[in-house]
Design a protein around this motif. Sequence first.
Motif: not given
Length: 280
Positions: A128, A131-132
Motif C-alpha cells: 500500500i 502504491s501511494r
Amino acid sequence: MQHQGKLGRISAHALLAAAALIMAFPFYWMATSALKTNDEIWRFPPTLWPQSPLWSNFADAWNAAPFARYMLNSIVVAGVIVVLQIINSGMMAYALTHMAFRLKGALTSLILVGYMIPVTAVYLPGYIVLSRLGLLDSYGGLILSNCVSIFSIFLIRQAFLQVSHELVEAGQIDGASHFRILWTILFPLARSSFAVLALITFIEQYNNYFWPMLITKNPDLQLVSAGLRSFFVEGGAYGLKWPLIMAASAFTIVPLLALFLLTQKTIMQSVNLSAGASKG
C-alpha cells in the motif's frame, strides 16, 4: 595421548570432508545434469558424468531467455540494497551502542520486537505504501522496500558492542564527528561483520522471489528467480528441457560464488580472531 589427539584430528577432518562433499553434491549434480541429455537425466541407475558432455546446453539456455537482463537486474538491485543496508545499519547500530539519548532502551527493545515479526506480515502495508508513493513496478520500489533490515541492525549492533567505548570517547575528545568515528574507527574494527552482512544480504536479495513478483509486473524488471520460473513454466521448458533448466540454474549462481570468494578471506580472518580471543 599424542596418538589419540592425532587420531581425533584425522577423524574430525574426515567428518568435515564428508559433510562438505554431501553439501557440494547437489551443485555437482546440477552442473553435470546441464551437460546431459534429457534421457540421461532420467536414466536409472543415474550416471555421475555424461557419456558425451553437451557444453552447448549452456549457450542454448543463455539464448533461450534474457538471462543477462535477469542477472543484471538482480546484481544491481541486490548491490544497491547491500550498500544502503550497510549505511543504515551502521548508523543505527552506532546510535544504539555508543550514543546517549532518551528512550534508547525502548528503541532497542522495539527493534528487537520487530525482528520477531514475520516478513509476510508487512507485505500488505508495504504494498500500500509503495502504491501511494507511485513506486510499484519500479527499481525504486524494489530497493526502497528492502533498504532497512532489522537483522542487519541487530548484527552490526552486536559487533559494535564488542568495541570499547573508550575508543569512541577518544575520537570525540579529538573533535571527530559521529560520522568520522563510525567510518574510521568502528567500521574497520567490525569489517568482518559488515562482510558477513554484505554476503547474507546479497544472497537474500539476489534470490528474492515472492516480494519482487508481488510489486513488479514488467518482464524487463524481473529478477533471476522470477526469470528462472518464467523459463521453467511459461517458456515451455516444463518437463521437456531439463538440461537447459539445470544449465540456467548453474550459471545464475556464478555471481553468488564470486561474492563468496571475495568475502571469504575477511570472514575467515574474523573466525580465526574470535577463536584466538576465546582461547586467550
